[in-house]
Enzyme design. Structure first.
Site, PDB file in Angstrom:
ATOM      1  N   GLY A 105     -54.204   2.199  70.422  1.00  0.00           N
ATOM      2  CA  GLY A 105     -54.941   1.195  71.245  1.00  0.00           C
ATOM      3  C   GLY A 105     -56.119   1.983  72.377  1.00  0.00           C
ATOM      4  CB  SER A 111     -54.509  -2.005  64.567  1.00  0.00           C
ATOM      5  OG  SER A 111     -55.577  -2.334  64.739  1.00  0.00           O
ATOM      6  CG  ASP A 154     -61.956  -1.336  64.527  1.00  0.00           C
ATOM      7  OD1 ASP A 154     -63.166  -1.036  64.949  1.00  0.00           O
ATOM      8  OD2 ASP A 154     -60.982  -1.165  65.385  1.00  0.00           O
TER       9      ASP A 154
HETATM   10  O1  PMV Z   1     -62.637  -0.550  71.739  1.00  0.00           O
HETATM   11  P1  PMV Z   1     -62.890  -1.150  70.649  1.00  0.00           P
HETATM   12  O2  PMV Z   1     -63.040   0.134  69.608  1.00  0.00           O
HETATM   13  O3  PMV Z   1     -62.447  -2.181  69.895  1.00  0.00           O
HETATM   14  O4  PMV Z   1     -64.559  -1.480  70.605  1.00  0.00           O
HETATM   15  C1  PMV Z   1     -64.789  -2.687  71.399  1.00  0.00           C
HETATM   16  C2  PMV Z   1     -66.559  -2.710  71.201  1.00  0.00           C
HETATM   17  C3  PMV Z   1     -66.865  -3.989  71.989  1.00  0.00           C
HETATM   18  O5  PMV Z   1     -68.282  -3.709  71.564  1.00  0.00           O
HETATM   19  C4  PMV Z   1     -66.657  -3.926  73.597  1.00  0.00           C
HETATM   20  C5  PMV Z   1     -66.437  -5.096  71.737  1.00  0.00           C
HETATM   21  C6  PMV Z   1     -66.743  -5.911  70.242  1.00  0.00           C
HETATM   22  O6  PMV Z   1     -65.978  -6.731  69.860  1.00  0.00           O
HETATM   23  O7  PMV Z   1     -67.419  -5.331  69.516  1.00  0.00           O
END
Ligand code: PMV
Length: 322
Positions: A105, A111, A154
């Site tokens: 997290g 995940s 991801d």
């Molecule tokens: O914290 P992470 O790895 O889920 O990254 C979020 C990245 C944002 O640009 C803030 C949101 C997104 O969906 O791209």
């Protein structure tokens, strides 16, 4: 029969938040991630162990499927594992150990790496040789099912590895970079809420459209210049651009006192560039350290959970033993 699989985690090097507003970003798969070990059994029991959360459970295969129902209230890491297992049918049970060598997290794509590594191992055991496209697609479907929404970043990073440029249409392409990218990741162990932070930036953008719009444009330029700097191996420029990006992330309100402390500690001890990574509001920073990496690591480790890593040119991999 034993199957070992690994899927990398990821960091966002440039362009978090602005990517939500159709600006480019750069993500890096890192050589820390999730290791899965599957050992066959001769009965119909599936034992799942996740040491990082002290979890171990035994479930039964009924008509070749796992007897499992997702609890939609809780979104815990084991849900991803069970959802993956539920995609297949098995003649015999197995023991599955999922070792997560990252923070949970904290914006490092844990995940996704769990889903991708588990998919690889479990699909081989079920008799399938899935291609990467199918793995990335299925892992993303699971992310969407559990989280309600998920960008493909991801799951793509865990599947394909490398350093990836995400353009304004969310098309992903690999950046050619043939050096090492030595990074230090430090975690302040306060979790930022991605949904709330994205919303807070949207509200600021509505209130100050010109100012925030110009910041997004500057972030766009940073990501575009950074792609060129990576391709040229211009480490000084990569570092400068990270520092500028950090200033802009602060300006849009996603930085925190703890993140700033880590960022400046890293720079003080010789990092060429340091910034928060991911949504901010807590979570992790990355420090780019082609030099002084031992010193920066040592100093950050005194106060924060810290690890060293580099890019992983490879995505998910598996080894069949026996
Ligand atoms: O914290 P992470 O790895 O889920 O990254 C979020 C990245 C944002 O640009 C803030 C949101 C997104 O969906 O791209």
């Amino acid at each position: 029969m034993k199957i070992k699989a690994f899927a990398p985690g990821k960091i966002i090097l440039f362009g978090e938040h602005s990517v939500v507003h159709k600006k480019p970003a750069i993500a890096v798969a890192i050589n820390r991630g999730v290791h899965v070990e599957l050992t066959s059994r001769n009965d119909n029991i599936v034992q799942v162990t996740v040491p990082i959360i002290d979890y171990s459970a035994e479930l039964e295969l009924v008509d070749k499927k796992l007897n499992f129902k997702l609890d939609s209230q809780k979104k815990i890491i084991t849900d991803y594992i069970y959802e993956v297992i539920n995609l297949f049918e098995f003649d015999k049970g197995f023991n599955l150990t999922v070792n997560i060598e990252m923070y949970l997290g904290a914006g490092l794509g844990s995940s996704a790496a769990v889903s991708v590594a588990t998919l690889k191992a479990v699909s081989i055991y079920a008799g399938f040789d899935l291609d990467k496209k199918t793995i990335a697609h299925k892992a993303r479907e699971i992310e969407i099912k559990i989280q309600g929404a998920a960008s493909p970043i991801d799951t793509s990073m865990s599947t394909y590895g490398g350093i990836i440029f995400i353009d304004e249409n969310f098309e992903l392409s690999r950046i050619n970079f043939d050096m090492q990218l030595p990074l230090i990741v430090s975690n302040c162990e306060i979790s930022g809420n991605t949904g709330k932070l994205v919303e807070s930036v949207r509200i600021k953008y509505e209130k100050y459209p010109k100012i925030i719009g110009n910041i997004f444009t500057a972030m766009e330029q940073i990501a575009t210049d950074a792609k060129k700097a990576l391709e040229k191996g211009d480490s000084k420029k990569i570092g400068h651009l990270m520092n500028i990006n950090q200033g802009l992330l602060d300006a849009i309100g996603v930085n925190t006192v703890e993140l700033s402390d880590m960022v400046y500690e890293a720079r003080k001890y010789g990092s060429l560039g340091s910034k928060l990574t991911g949504s901010g509001g807590g979570g992790c920073i990355i420090a780019y350290c082609p030099e002084n990496s031992d010193e920066v690591y040592e100093q950050l480790s005194k106060k924060y959970a810290t690890f060293k890593c580099e890019q992983s040119d490879y995505g998910v991999q598996a080894k069949l033993i026996d």
